[in-house]
Design a protein around this motif. Structure first.
Motif, PDB file in Angstrom:
ATOM      1  N   ALA A   1       0.827  -1.205   0.000  1.00  0.00           N
ATOM      2  CA  ALA A   1       0.000   0.000   0.000  1.00  0.00           C
ATOM      3  C   ALA A   1       0.859   1.253   0.000  1.00  0.00           C
TER       4      ALA A   1
ATOM      5  N   ALA B   1       2.206   1.880  -3.448  1.00  0.00           N
ATOM      6  CA  ALA B   1       1.177   2.314  -4.393  1.00  0.00           C
ATOM      7  C   ALA B   1       0.662   3.718  -4.112  1.00  0.00           C
ATOM      8  N   GLU B   2       0.640   4.143  -2.853  1.00  0.00           N
ATOM      9  CA  GLU B   2      -0.059   5.371  -2.492  1.00  0.00           C
ATOM     10  C   GLU B   2       0.851   6.523  -2.081  1.00  0.00           C
TER      11      GLU B   2
ATOM     12  N   ARG C   1      -6.873  -1.593  -7.133  1.00  0.00           N
ATOM     13  CA  ARG C   1      -5.894  -1.386  -6.064  1.00  0.00           C
ATOM     14  C   ARG C   1      -6.233  -2.221  -4.842  1.00  0.00           C
TER      15      ARG C   1
ATOM     16  N   GLN D   1      -9.992   1.911  -8.342  1.00  0.00           N
ATOM     17  CA  GLN D   1      -9.943   1.718  -6.897  1.00  0.00           C
ATOM     18  C   GLN D   1     -10.119   0.250  -6.537  1.00  0.00           C
TER      19      GLN D   1
END
Length: 249
Positions: free
Chosen positions: A47, A50-51, A187, A184
C-alpha cells in the motif's frame, strides 16, 4: 467417488520444487489464521508503494518496509520450523539484509534486476532460519546461510522463483476479475492478493531451510572404509590389520 490417496512426500534432500510449493500450501491451510496474519506487513508495504509520494517511498519502504518483511519472515520460520523466540535480533538483522534489495527494486524498478535481487535473496535468506534454529551470531548465521544456499542453489532459486510466479499469477487473476469495477477496486484487489498470497512465499522460503540443510548432510563426504575391514588377515595372522596382532592365548 472415493478420493485417491496422494503419494507419500519425498524426503527433504530430494524434494522437488513442485512439492515444496505444495508443502507451503498445505502448511498454509493447516495453520490458516496465523499464516494469514503474516501477510499484514507485506500488504502495508504494498500500500505504501502504491499510495505514497516518491520522497516518502524512498524514506519509508527501505527502512520500515524492510523491517515489516523481515518480521513476517521470522514469523513464517516459527510456524514452519517450530522455532522459539531466541536469537530474534540476529534473525531480524539478517532478514533486513536479505529483503532490502528486493524492496529497493520495487521502488527503483530497474529493468532486469528482479532476478538479480531474487538471486541475492536466495543466497543470504537462509541466515534467518539458521539464526533462529541454530542460535548463531550474525556473522556465523550469514556464513551458514550461504553454505546452505550453495548446497543446491538451483533448487533454492528455482523454488523461490516458482513461488513468486505462483503468487503473481494468482494475484493477476483477482485483478482481472475486478477490472470492470474501476481503478480503486483494482488497487484493493492487489492489496488483498498481497495480504493473502505473501505468506505462501514466506512459508516456502522457511521450508527451504529444511531442504537445504538435508542436502548439506547428504553431500557431506563419508569416511572411506578400510580395505581390510579392520579384521585380521585369514592367511597371515600377524599381517597388517589392527594394532593388536592376533596371538595364541
Amino acid at each position: 467417488m472415493p478420493r485417491r490417496e496422494l503419494p507419500p512426500p519425498l524426503p527433504p534432500e530430494t524434494r522437488t520444487v513442485g512439492q515444496l510449493v505444495a508443502e507451503s500450501l498445505r502448511l498454509y491451510g493447516a495453520r490458516f489464521w496465523p499464516s494469514l496474519s503474516l501477510g499484514i506487513g507485506p500488504a502495508l508495504v504494498g500500500a505504501a508503494i502504491a499510495e505514497l509520494p516518491r520522497s516518502l517511498e524512498w524514506m519509508l519502504v527501505p527502512t520500515v518496509g524492510t523491517a515489516l518483511w523481515s518480521a513476517a519472515y521470522i514469523g513464517a520460520c516459527r510456524l514452519a520450523l517450530g522455532t522459539g523466540s531466541a536469537n530474534t535480533g540476529v534473525a531480524f538483522t539478517a532478514g533486513c539484509v536479505a529483503f532490502a534489495p528486493l524492496l529497493l527494486q520495487r521502488i527503483a524498478v530497474v529493468p532486469g534486476f528482479d532476478l538479480v535481487t531474487l538471486a541475492f535473496f536466495a543466497f543470504v535468506s537462509l541466515a534467518v532460519p539458521a539464526a533462529l534454529t541454530e542460535r548463531l551470531s550474525f556473522a556465523d548465521a550469514l556464513r551458514r546461510g550461504t553454505r546452505l544456499a550453495r548446497a543446491d542453489y538451483v533448487h533454492e532459486l528455482g523454488s523461490l522463483a516458482t513461488l513468486v510466479i505462483t503468487i503473481f499469477l494468482s494475484g493477476l487473476v483477482l485483478v482481472v476479475v475486478l477490472h470492470g469495477f474501476g481503478d480503486q477496486a483494482i488497487r484493493v484487489a492487489a492489496l488483498i492478493s498481497l495480504l493473502v498470497l505473501a505468506p505462501v512465499f514466506l512459508l516456502g522460503a522457511a521450508l527451504l531451510y529444511v531442504d537445504q540443510a538435508a542436502r548439506v548432510v547428504s553431500s557431506a563426504p563419508r569416511p572411506r572404509r578400510r580395505r581390510d575391514g579392520d579384521v585380521h588377515p585369514a592367511l597371515e595372522p600377524d599381517g597388517a590389520g589392527r594394532a593388536d596382532a592376533e596371538v595364541e592365548p
